[in-house]
Design an enzyme around this catalytic site. Structure first.
Site, mmCIF file in Angstrom:
data_model
loop_
_atom_site.group_PDB
_atom_site.id
_atom_site.type_symbol
_atom_site.label_atom_id
_atom_site.label_comp_id
_atom_site.label_asym_id
_atom_site.label_seq_id
_atom_site.Cartn_x
_atom_site.Cartn_y
_atom_site.Cartn_z
ATOM 1 N N LYS A 119 22.151 25.671 -46.970
ATOM 2 C CA LYS A 119 21.915 26.653 -48.047
ATOM 3 C C LYS A 119 21.789 25.958 -49.397
ATOM 4 C CE LYS A 119 25.860 28.764 -47.290
ATOM 5 N NZ LYS A 119 26.411 27.923 -46.208
ATOM 6 N N ARG A 171 30.080 36.682 -49.273
ATOM 7 C CA ARG A 171 30.633 36.102 -48.050
ATOM 8 C C ARG A 171 31.517 37.082 -47.314
ATOM 9 N NH1 ARG A 171 30.413 30.350 -49.632
ATOM 10 N NH2 ARG A 171 31.306 29.099 -47.988
ATOM 11 N N ARG A 219 28.288 14.521 -44.768
ATOM 12 C CA ARG A 219 27.853 14.839 -46.139
ATOM 13 C C ARG A 219 28.630 14.012 -47.167
ATOM 14 N NH1 ARG A 219 27.799 20.895 -48.130
ATOM 15 N NH2 ARG A 219 29.932 20.833 -47.363
ATOM 16 N N ARG A 227 33.797 15.656 -49.655
ATOM 17 C CA ARG A 227 34.556 16.845 -50.051
ATOM 18 C C ARG A 227 35.791 16.984 -49.167
ATOM 19 N NH1 ARG A 227 30.241 21.743 -50.470
ATOM 20 N NH2 ARG A 227 31.902 22.772 -49.339
ATOM 21 N N ARG A 232 36.697 26.599 -41.578
ATOM 22 C CA ARG A 232 35.560 27.237 -42.267
ATOM 23 C C ARG A 232 34.641 27.944 -41.282
ATOM 24 N NH1 ARG A 232 33.355 22.191 -45.184
ATOM 25 N NH2 ARG A 232 31.728 23.509 -46.061
HETATM 26 P P1 AP5 Z 1 24.205 21.695 -47.503
HETATM 27 O O1 AP5 Z 1 22.871 22.045 -48.050
HETATM 28 O O2 AP5 Z 1 25.230 21.179 -48.461
HETATM 29 O O3 AP5 Z 1 24.769 22.919 -46.632
HETATM 30 P P2 AP5 Z 1 25.436 24.281 -47.105
HETATM 31 O O4 AP5 Z 1 24.972 25.345 -46.194
HETATM 32 O O5 AP5 Z 1 25.225 24.496 -48.580
HETATM 33 O O6 AP5 Z 1 26.950 23.918 -46.781
HETATM 34 P P3 AP5 Z 1 28.282 24.110 -47.603
HETATM 35 O O7 AP5 Z 1 29.339 23.363 -46.842
HETATM 36 O O8 AP5 Z 1 28.121 23.727 -49.058
HETATM 37 O O9 AP5 Z 1 28.516 25.597 -47.505
HETATM 38 P P4 AP5 Z 1 29.805 26.308 -47.567
HETATM 39 O O10 AP5 Z 1 29.298 27.675 -47.580
HETATM 40 O O11 AP5 Z 1 30.828 26.025 -46.579
HETATM 41 O O12 AP5 Z 1 30.506 25.707 -48.890
HETATM 42 P P5 AP5 Z 1 30.557 26.236 -50.387
HETATM 43 O O13 AP5 Z 1 30.397 25.070 -51.251
HETATM 44 O O14 AP5 Z 1 29.668 27.415 -50.567
HETATM 45 O O15 AP5 Z 1 23.999 20.620 -46.331
HETATM 46 C C1 AP5 Z 1 25.097 20.064 -45.646
HETATM 47 C C2 AP5 Z 1 24.767 18.591 -45.282
HETATM 48 O O16 AP5 Z 1 23.675 18.578 -44.372
HETATM 49 C C3 AP5 Z 1 24.335 17.732 -46.476
HETATM 50 O O17 AP5 Z 1 24.831 16.434 -46.288
HETATM 51 C C4 AP5 Z 1 22.794 17.717 -46.424
HETATM 52 O O18 AP5 Z 1 22.273 16.515 -46.934
HETATM 53 C C5 AP5 Z 1 22.564 17.834 -44.909
HETATM 54 N N1 AP5 Z 1 21.374 18.636 -44.599
HETATM 55 C C6 AP5 Z 1 20.958 19.777 -45.209
HETATM 56 N N2 AP5 Z 1 19.836 20.246 -44.617
HETATM 57 C C7 AP5 Z 1 19.568 19.381 -43.596
HETATM 58 C C8 AP5 Z 1 18.539 19.338 -42.599
HETATM 59 N N3 AP5 Z 1 17.579 20.278 -42.546
HETATM 60 N N4 AP5 Z 1 18.570 18.310 -41.701
HETATM 61 C C9 AP5 Z 1 19.544 17.355 -41.750
HETATM 62 N N5 AP5 Z 1 20.536 17.354 -42.673
HETATM 63 C C10 AP5 Z 1 20.546 18.357 -43.586
HETATM 64 O O19 AP5 Z 1 32.053 26.786 -50.431
HETATM 65 C C11 AP5 Z 1 33.160 25.931 -50.412
HETATM 66 C C12 AP5 Z 1 34.434 26.749 -50.468
HETATM 67 O O20 AP5 Z 1 34.491 27.514 -51.694
HETATM 68 C C13 AP5 Z 1 34.611 27.801 -49.366
HETATM 69 O O21 AP5 Z 1 35.149 27.266 -48.174
HETATM 70 C C14 AP5 Z 1 35.570 28.788 -50.036
HETATM 71 O O22 AP5 Z 1 36.899 28.303 -50.060
HETATM 72 C C15 AP5 Z 1 35.053 28.799 -51.467
HETATM 73 N N6 AP5 Z 1 34.009 29.820 -51.676
HETATM 74 C C16 AP5 Z 1 32.695 29.594 -51.986
HETATM 75 N N7 AP5 Z 1 32.039 30.757 -52.087
HETATM 76 C C17 AP5 Z 1 32.935 31.732 -51.834
HETATM 77 C C18 AP5 Z 1 32.831 33.153 -51.759
HETATM 78 N N8 AP5 Z 1 31.676 33.796 -51.985
HETATM 79 N N9 AP5 Z 1 33.961 33.867 -51.470
HETATM 80 C C19 AP5 Z 1 35.147 33.247 -51.256
HETATM 81 N N10 AP5 Z 1 35.304 31.891 -51.292
HETATM 82 C C20 AP5 Z 1 34.193 31.152 -51.587
#
Ligand code: AP5
Length: 218
Positions: free
Chosen positions: A13, A88, A127, A160, A171
């Site tokens: 994402k 979420r 990552r 991270r 997660r």
């Molecule tokens: P990446 O693009 O970073 O994936 P992502 O889907 O954004 O993954 P996240 O881990 O950031 O999502 P998340 O939802 O768990 O975390 P968030 O930061 O929102 O890609 C991942 C890896 O794969 C990278 O290394 C990239 O290079 C590689 N990659 C990407 N595309 C690829 C492809 N096509 N092929 C190969 N490799 C690829 O949230 C973190 C924390 O914050 C949560 O756990 C929670 O505690 C809190 N939080 C955030 N939002 C909320 C909310 N709305 N409500 C409550 N708590 C929240």
């Protein structure tokens, strides 16, 4: 263009929303990035959020909703936005609907990225992130040019704390229990598009741009 990017942790994402924001000139709103910024700045909100995030649990709805509400008022969102990682939970989705209604605008599309559990674990555990400019890399799939340094700003890359195996498991469980109900929620509203996120970054982006064909790039 007002989009929501939905999908399990690690489906891509953040990577895809960055590309869309740049190519289409819209704002990227990542609640994960906003929360990590608050943690780094050691604000009261950041201190509260940190323990939830480290464990891979969701930060309480009221906190995240407040952050997004503020961000949506920003003039940078006037042309459009991509919400990455928000909503979420169903209460977050309902709040978002209410905020948009107050502004007399609506969501155009919710993109649900689909990637196997095995691939998601590989992506998350490899990552590396830039703590300064938030760029993301992957040790195998998107390695930085210089060892452990951000290509964009030169900062040292980190893993991270929630990309450790135990937090990844939590997660994924939290996603199944609390976030996946949003798939049928938005499907019933006629807004959902499922997208195969399993190919390479450029391949996924190419398929995404087909869904975004009605919109102009900058
Ligand atoms: P990446 O693009 O970073 O994936 P992502 O889907 O954004 O993954 P996240 O881990 O950031 O999502 P998340 O939802 O768990 O975390 P968030 O930061 O929102 O890609 C991942 C890896 O794969 C990278 O290394 C990239 O290079 C590689 N990659 C990407 N595309 C690829 C492809 N096509 N092929 C190969 N490799 C690829 O949230 C973190 C924390 O914050 C949560 O756990 C929670 O505690 C809190 N939080 C955030 N939002 C909320 C909310 N709305 N409500 C409550 N708590 C929240």
């Amino acid at each position: 263009m007002r989009l929501v990017f939905l999908g399990a942790p690690g489906v891509g994402k953040g990577t895809q929303s960055e590309k869309v924001a740049t190519q289409y000139g819209v704002a990227k709103i990542s609640t994960g990035d906003l929360l990590r910024e608050a943690v780094r700045a050691q604000t009261a909100l950041g201190k509260d959020a940190k323990s939830y995030m480290d464990q891979g649990r969701l930060v309480p709805d009221s906190v995240v909703i407040g952050l997004v509400r503020d961000k949506l008022s920003d003039p940078s969102c006037a042309i459009g936005f991509v919400l990455d990682g928000f909503p979420r939970t169903v209460p977050q989705a309902e709040e978002l609907g209410g905020v948009l209604l107050q502004r007399n605008v609506r969501l155009d599309r919710v993109i649900n990225f689909q990637v196997s559990r095995e691939d998601v674990i590989k992506r998350l555990s490899g990552r590396r992130s830039c703590p300064k400019c938030q760029s993301t890399f992957h040790v195998d799939f998107a390695p930085p040019q210089k060892n452990d340094r951000c290509d964009r700003c030169g900062e040292g890359l980190i893993q991270r704390s929630d990309d450790k195996r135990e937090a990844i498991e939590t997660r994924l469980k939290v996603y199944e229990e609390q976030t996946s109900p949003l798939i049928s929620y938005y499907d019933q509203k006629g807004l959902l598009t499922n997208l195969d996120g399993s190919g390479g970054v450029d391949n996924v982006y190419q398929n995404l741009t087909k869904v975004l064909a009605p919109y102009k790039t900058v």
